[in-house]
Design a protein around this motif. Structure first.
Motif, PDB file in Angstrom:
ATOM      1  N   LEU A  86     -26.531 -25.545 -10.398  1.00 21.18           N
ATOM      2  CA  LEU A  86     -25.650 -25.472  -9.237  1.00 21.18           C
ATOM      3  C   LEU A  86     -24.559 -26.540  -9.309  1.00 21.18           C
ATOM      4  O   LEU A  86     -23.377 -26.249  -9.112  1.00 21.18           O
ATOM      5  N   ILE A  90     -20.376 -26.282  -9.655  1.00 22.66           N
ATOM      6  CA  ILE A  90     -19.429 -26.913  -8.726  1.00 22.66           C
ATOM      7  C   ILE A  90     -18.380 -27.728  -9.480  1.00 22.66           C
ATOM      8  O   ILE A  90     -17.182 -27.632  -9.204  1.00 22.66           O
ATOM      9  N   GLU A  93     -15.933 -25.533 -11.368  1.00 26.13           N
ATOM     10  CA  GLU A  93     -14.917 -25.006 -10.449  1.00 26.13           C
ATOM     11  C   GLU A  93     -13.834 -26.041 -10.216  1.00 26.13           C
ATOM     12  O   GLU A  93     -12.638 -25.720 -10.192  1.00 26.13           O
ATOM     13  N   TYR A 105     -23.439 -20.422 -12.157  1.00 22.98           N
ATOM     14  CA  TYR A 105     -24.015 -19.849 -10.943  1.00 22.98           C
ATOM     15  C   TYR A 105     -24.980 -18.712 -11.264  1.00 22.98           C
ATOM     16  O   TYR A 105     -25.961 -18.500 -10.545  1.00 22.98           O
ATOM     17  N   GLU A 115     -28.966 -20.231  -3.015  1.00 20.96           N
ATOM     18  CA  GLU A 115     -27.716 -20.901  -2.657  1.00 20.96           C
ATOM     19  C   GLU A 115     -26.697 -20.772  -3.782  1.00 20.96           C
ATOM     20  O   GLU A 115     -25.529 -20.456  -3.564  1.00 20.96           O
ATOM     21  N   GLY A 116     -27.158 -21.008  -4.992  1.00 21.08           N
ATOM     22  CA  GLY A 116     -26.252 -20.892  -6.133  1.00 21.08           C
ATOM     23  C   GLY A 116     -25.814 -19.473  -6.378  1.00 21.08           C
ATOM     24  O   GLY A 116     -24.671 -19.211  -6.742  1.00 21.08           O
ATOM     25  N   GLN A 119     -23.068 -18.745  -4.145  1.00 20.34           N
ATOM     26  CA  GLN A 119     -21.839 -19.359  -4.652  1.00 20.34           C
ATOM     27  C   GLN A 119     -21.181 -18.452  -5.682  1.00 20.34           C
ATOM     28  O   GLN A 119     -19.954 -18.355  -5.760  1.00 20.34           O
ATOM     29  N   PHE A 122     -19.222 -15.838  -3.814  1.00 23.12           N
ATOM     30  CA  PHE A 122     -17.952 -16.370  -3.301  1.00 23.12           C
ATOM     31  C   PHE A 122     -16.919 -16.508  -4.414  1.00 23.12           C
ATOM     32  O   PHE A 122     -15.738 -16.177  -4.238  1.00 23.12           O
ATOM     33  N   LEU A 123     -17.361 -16.995  -5.572  1.00 21.53           N
ATOM     34  CA  LEU A 123     -16.437 -17.196  -6.684  1.00 21.53           C
ATOM     35  C   LEU A 123     -15.912 -15.865  -7.200  1.00 21.53           C
ATOM     36  O   LEU A 123     -14.720 -15.723  -7.501  1.00 21.53           O
TER      37      LEU A 123
END
Length: 285
Positions: A86, A90, A93, A105, A115-116, A119, A122-123
């Protein structure tokens, strides 16, 4: 406390207990002594602890040394520390390596960290892959993730405007701010403006940055209250929603404050808002 930390730090080189070294590093980091914490985590890594590499990556990332952090996280992963996926995503990114972030991710998802995996959704959406993003989020929602379910409801409302999504949006308002915005939009489009206002104002009171822009628009378009709208836009800007610059600029221009309007369009454009940039070009600014 400082003397205790300093005494433990003096014995660092002689210590061969990686767990003790990591514990010291964490105590030093908590005390704001990141440089000394870095020394400890490097020592733990030398002793063969993958967790040392992971914690080192965290310290390096916090100090802005993201390229070094990438190397530390990758070493942690090589040592079997899967929690590093994770954080690796980040920092990749932040470096603009979106392909690498997607890979990281996906690694988080494979390790069972929802959670990852979210992400990743979202990405993918940011990269212009909304269908893939929705598929990832929907899989997480189907597995029982409430946040993912709220995200799915929000994205489906944005894509379809289907009023049948109201129950899902209501269930998600306290899980994902976008679901609250979507619910308010649904309520407004179905004539329930008083409740739409309540929903947005509640989000603003909860500190949700996403609520301020639609709330400002509500004050302008429904209530005709420019003063309240300006306060909402400025609060949104303060909360980090740079899109509010454009709508505040429009309000200021309508009042005849062209200098103020141009200033906010420039600020919005500088923060990457294409709408503000386009309006600025049209004004010749």
């Amino acid at each position: 406390m400082r003397e205790d930390l300093d005494g433990r730090l003096r014995r660092l080189r002689a210590c061969r207990d990686a767990d003790a070294v990591i514990e010291l590093g964490c105590d030093l980091a908590d005390a704001g002594r990141e440089r000394d914490a870095e020394r400890c985590f490097r020592r733990a890594a030398e002793l063969g602890a993958a967790l040392g590499w992971f914690n080192l990556g965290n310290v390096l990332a916090a100090r802005g040394r993201v390229e070094e952090a990438v190397d530390a996280y990758e070493r942690a992963l090589t040592g079997g520390e899967l929690d590093a996926w994770l954080d690796l995503g980040i920092v990749l990114e932040r470096l603009g390596d979106l392909a690498g972030a997607v890979r990281a991710y996906r690694g988080v998802g494979s390790a069972g960290d929802t959670e990852g995996a979210l992400q990743l959704a979202f990405l993918l959406r940011e990269q212009g892959e909304p269908e893939q993003a929705l598929t990832v989020a929907a899989e997480l929602a189907a597995a029982g993730d409430d946040v993912a379910a709220a995200v799915v409801a929000c994205w489906r409302w944005d894509a379809t405007g289907d009023p049948a999504l109201e129950p899902a949006l209501r269930a998600g308002v306290d899980r994902f701010p976008g679901a609250r915005v979507g619910l308010a939009d649904l309520l407004r489009t179905t004539g329930r403006t008083a409740e739409a206002r309540f929903v947005l104002e509640r989000g603003a009171k909860r500190g949700e940055a996403q609520a301020w822009l639609p709330l400002g628009n509500f004050y302008t378009e429904v209530l005709g209250d420019e003063e309240a709208a300006e306060e909402a836009y400025r609060a949104g800007i303060a909360a980090g929603d740079t899109r509010c610059h454009h709508d505040l600029a429009v309000l200021l221009a309508d009042r005849g404050d062209l200098d103020g309007a141009v200033e906010h369009l420039r600020l919005g454009a500088a923060d990457g808002d294409e709408l503000a940039a386009r309006a600025l070009r049209e004004l010749g600014g």
